[in-house]
Design a protein around this motif. Structure first.
Motif, mmCIF file in Angstrom:
data_model
loop_
_atom_site.group_PDB
_atom_site.id
_atom_site.type_symbol
_atom_site.label_atom_id
_atom_site.label_comp_id
_atom_site.label_asym_id
_atom_site.label_seq_id
_atom_site.Cartn_x
_atom_site.Cartn_y
_atom_site.Cartn_z
ATOM 1 N N GLY A 1 0.810 -1.209 0.000
ATOM 2 C CA GLY A 1 0.000 0.000 0.000
ATOM 3 C C GLY A 1 0.841 1.256 0.000
ATOM 4 N N TYR A 2 0.154 2.383 0.060
ATOM 5 C CA TYR A 2 0.829 3.677 0.155
ATOM 6 C C TYR A 2 -0.072 4.660 0.886
ATOM 7 C CZ TYR A 2 -1.972 4.995 -3.972
ATOM 8 O OH TYR A 2 -2.997 5.240 -4.846
ATOM 9 N N THR A 3 0.537 5.741 1.318
ATOM 10 C CA THR A 3 -0.175 6.806 2.004
ATOM 11 C C THR A 3 -0.088 8.062 1.157
ATOM 12 O OG1 THR A 3 0.390 5.853 4.144
ATOM 13 C CG2 THR A 3 -0.326 8.150 4.141
ATOM 14 N N THR A 4 -1.217 8.745 1.012
ATOM 15 C CA THR A 4 -1.260 10.022 0.312
ATOM 16 C C THR A 4 -2.147 10.975 1.106
ATOM 17 O OG1 THR A 4 -1.548 11.070 -1.859
ATOM 18 C CG2 THR A 4 -3.151 9.331 -1.255
ATOM 19 N N TRP A 5 -2.630 11.989 0.504
ATOM 20 C CA TRP A 5 -3.494 12.956 1.193
ATOM 21 C C TRP A 5 -4.661 13.308 0.282
ATOM 22 C CZ3 TRP A 5 -3.132 18.516 -0.099
ATOM 23 C CH2 TRP A 5 -2.303 18.755 -1.189
ATOM 24 N N SER A 6 -5.730 13.800 0.870
ATOM 25 C CA SER A 6 -6.960 14.031 0.108
ATOM 26 C C SER A 6 -6.816 15.109 -0.961
ATOM 27 C CB SER A 6 -8.124 14.362 1.052
ATOM 28 O OG SER A 6 -7.831 15.512 1.831
ATOM 29 N N GLY A 7 -5.782 15.919 -0.905
ATOM 30 C CA GLY A 7 -5.539 16.911 -1.949
ATOM 31 C C GLY A 7 -4.904 16.324 -3.197
ATOM 32 N N ASN A 8 -4.419 15.091 -3.122
ATOM 33 C CA ASN A 8 -3.768 14.466 -4.272
ATOM 34 C C ASN A 8 -4.753 13.495 -4.943
ATOM 35 O OD1 ASN A 8 -2.117 13.283 -6.168
ATOM 36 N ND2 ASN A 8 -0.378 13.062 -4.791
ATOM 37 N N ARG B 1 -5.129 12.646 -7.999
ATOM 38 C CA ARG B 1 -4.554 11.730 -9.001
ATOM 39 C C ARG B 1 -4.005 10.474 -8.342
ATOM 40 N NH1 ARG B 1 -1.488 16.407 -12.173
ATOM 41 N NH2 ARG B 1 -0.484 16.398 -10.166
ATOM 42 N N MET B 2 -3.371 10.623 -7.190
ATOM 43 C CA MET B 2 -2.786 9.455 -6.525
ATOM 44 C C MET B 2 -3.879 8.540 -5.981
ATOM 45 S SD MET B 2 0.225 8.405 -6.362
ATOM 46 C CE MET B 2 0.827 6.898 -5.653
ATOM 47 N N ILE B 3 -4.953 9.101 -5.498
ATOM 48 C CA ILE B 3 -6.080 8.288 -5.042
ATOM 49 C C ILE B 3 -6.669 7.527 -6.231
ATOM 50 C CG2 ILE B 3 -8.414 8.363 -4.069
ATOM 51 C CD1 ILE B 3 -7.417 10.882 -2.466
ATOM 52 N N ARG B 4 -6.806 8.205 -7.368
ATOM 53 C CA ARG B 4 -7.364 7.573 -8.569
ATOM 54 C C ARG B 4 -6.466 6.449 -9.086
ATOM 55 N NH1 ARG B 4 -10.669 5.009 -10.881
ATOM 56 N NH2 ARG B 4 -10.888 5.186 -13.117
ATOM 57 N N VAL B 5 -5.145 6.637 -9.011
ATOM 58 C CA VAL B 5 -4.217 5.577 -9.420
ATOM 59 C C VAL B 5 -4.479 4.318 -8.601
ATOM 60 C CG1 VAL B 5 -1.788 4.859 -9.322
ATOM 61 C CG2 VAL B 5 -2.400 7.043 -10.342
ATOM 62 N N GLN C 1 -7.921 -0.653 -2.232
ATOM 63 C CA GLN C 1 -9.001 -0.183 -1.377
ATOM 64 C C GLN C 1 -8.517 1.032 -0.588
ATOM 65 O OE1 GLN C 1 -12.038 -1.836 -1.302
ATOM 66 N NE2 GLN C 1 -11.114 -2.987 -2.966
ATOM 67 N N MET C 2 -9.417 1.960 -0.308
ATOM 68 C CA MET C 2 -9.092 3.006 0.641
ATOM 69 C C MET C 2 -9.259 2.370 2.024
ATOM 70 S SD MET C 2 -10.571 6.851 1.296
ATOM 71 C CE MET C 2 -10.291 7.355 -0.387
ATOM 72 N N GLU C 3 -8.147 2.071 2.651
ATOM 73 C CA GLU C 3 -8.162 1.351 3.926
ATOM 74 C C GLU C 3 -8.327 2.277 5.121
ATOM 75 O OE1 GLU C 3 -5.341 -2.404 2.678
ATOM 76 O OE2 GLU C 3 -4.385 -0.618 3.499
ATOM 77 N N ALA C 4 -7.938 3.521 4.945
ATOM 78 C CA ALA C 4 -8.073 4.469 6.058
ATOM 79 C C ALA C 4 -8.171 5.885 5.523
ATOM 80 C CB ALA C 4 -6.878 4.361 7.001
ATOM 81 N N ARG C 5 -8.982 6.653 6.194
ATOM 82 C CA ARG C 5 -9.072 8.098 5.973
ATOM 83 C C ARG C 5 -9.006 8.724 7.350
ATOM 84 N NH1 ARG C 5 -11.126 12.089 2.371
ATOM 85 N NH2 ARG C 5 -11.641 10.492 0.840
ATOM 86 N N ILE C 6 -7.879 9.334 7.638
ATOM 87 C CA ILE C 6 -7.715 10.002 8.921
ATOM 88 C C ILE C 6 -8.002 11.476 8.663
ATOM 89 C CG2 ILE C 6 -6.171 10.423 10.868
ATOM 90 C CD1 ILE C 6 -4.817 7.778 9.108
ATOM 91 N N ARG C 7 -9.093 11.917 9.198
ATOM 92 C CA ARG C 7 -9.636 13.218 8.826
ATOM 93 C C ARG C 7 -8.862 14.388 9.419
ATOM 94 N NH1 ARG C 7 -15.599 12.654 10.535
ATOM 95 N NH2 ARG C 7 -14.557 11.701 12.286
ATOM 96 N N LYS C 8 -8.629 15.372 8.556
ATOM 97 C CA LYS C 8 -8.070 16.668 8.911
ATOM 98 C C LYS C 8 -6.798 16.586 9.760
ATOM 99 C CE LYS C 8 -12.281 19.224 8.224
ATOM 100 N NZ LYS C 8 -13.129 20.304 8.678
ATOM 101 N N VAL C 9 -5.828 15.825 9.274
ATOM 102 C CA VAL C 9 -4.546 15.727 9.995
ATOM 103 C C VAL C 9 -3.378 16.287 9.181
ATOM 104 C CG1 VAL C 9 -5.227 13.791 11.452
ATOM 105 C CG2 VAL C 9 -4.196 13.335 9.213
ATOM 106 N N SER D 1 -5.504 12.367 5.648
ATOM 107 C CA SER D 1 -4.471 11.417 5.267
ATOM 108 C C SER D 1 -5.196 10.176 4.749
ATOM 109 C CB SER D 1 -3.592 11.047 6.461
ATOM 110 O OG SER D 1 -2.602 10.129 6.071
ATOM 111 N N ILE D 2 -4.746 9.649 3.616
ATOM 112 C CA ILE D 2 -5.417 8.542 2.942
ATOM 113 C C ILE D 2 -4.455 7.361 2.843
ATOM 114 C CG2 ILE D 2 -6.520 7.769 0.797
ATOM 115 C CD1 ILE D 2 -8.079 10.029 2.128
ATOM 116 N N ARG D 3 -4.903 6.190 3.288
ATOM 117 C CA ARG D 3 -4.120 4.956 3.125
ATOM 118 C C ARG D 3 -4.815 4.076 2.101
ATOM 119 N NH1 ARG D 3 0.062 2.832 7.257
ATOM 120 N NH2 ARG D 3 1.059 4.833 7.512
ATOM 121 N N MET D 4 -4.076 3.755 1.035
ATOM 122 C CA MET D 4 -4.567 2.869 -0.008
ATOM 123 C C MET D 4 -3.796 1.560 0.096
ATOM 124 S SD MET D 4 -6.781 4.807 -1.678
ATOM 125 C CE MET D 4 -7.092 3.928 -3.202
#
Length: 176
Positions: free
Chosen positions: A126-133, A135-139, A146-154, A164-167
């Motif tokens: 997996g990888y970690t990105t952020w909700s502003g990216n 393109r990386m979420i779409r990749v 799967q989006m395994e985690a969304r840690i809100r407003k960190v 913070s988004i964990r895919m």
């Protein structure tokens, strides 16, 4: 060497170091850093400073260059979040925006994920990105992650908070 037509992933060689340095460390504000964890500081390095750690690149198992039509445009990497449990995270950086938005990142990560599952005893990648990216979420979605985690407003960037988004994906979910 991993090949998908004109796109190649291969080990870093000594002659690649100037291109990697230029893309990653020659500027205080490289364009790619606007998308790759911009909330963490980026520090310019001289070429001489960069060369002091060249063993982290040349023939290292955890990094490969992304080559398109014979030119190096970026790198794929991995690191152990927790090696005893085989928790591995990966990353990708395209230094030159000329190839952004053309599917090369998806293709490079597809090769990289296949390589990681083929060569390491992994259960998950997996990888970690952020909700502003976006393109990386779409990749990740295109690769079947799967989006395994969304840690809100960190993640605070440009005066606002992002998630913070964990895919990730499990070995049994991997389809080439």
């Amino acid at each position: 060497m991993l090949i998908d037509n004109e796109l190649v992933l291969r080990r870093v060689e000594e002659h690649d170091l100037p291109v990697i340095w230029e893309g990653a460390f020659s500027s205080d504000t490289p364009e790619w850093k606007r998308w790759d964890a911009p909330y963490f500081p980026h520090h310019r390095k001289t070429y001489e400073e960069f060369l002091k750690k060249k063993e982290q690149y040349v023939n290292a198992p955890d990094v490969m260059v992304i080559e398109i039509n014979g030119d190096v445009y970026g790198t794929v990497t991995y690191y152990w979040e927790h090696e005893p449990s085989k928790w591995l995270e990966m990353g990708i950086t395209f230094y030159r925006e000329v190839h952004w938005g053309k599917g090369y990142g998806t293709r490079a990560l597809r090769l990289w994920i296949g390589h990681l599952f083929d060569t390491l005893p992994l259960v998950r990648v997996g990888y970690t990105t952020w909700s502003g990216n976006h393109r990386m979420i779409r990749v990740g979605e295109k690769l079947g992650m799967q989006m395994e985690a969304r840690i809100r407003k960190v993640r605070f960037h440009d005066g606002q908070y992002f998630d913070s988004i964990r895919m990730g994906m499990l070995r049994e979910e991997w389809i080439r």
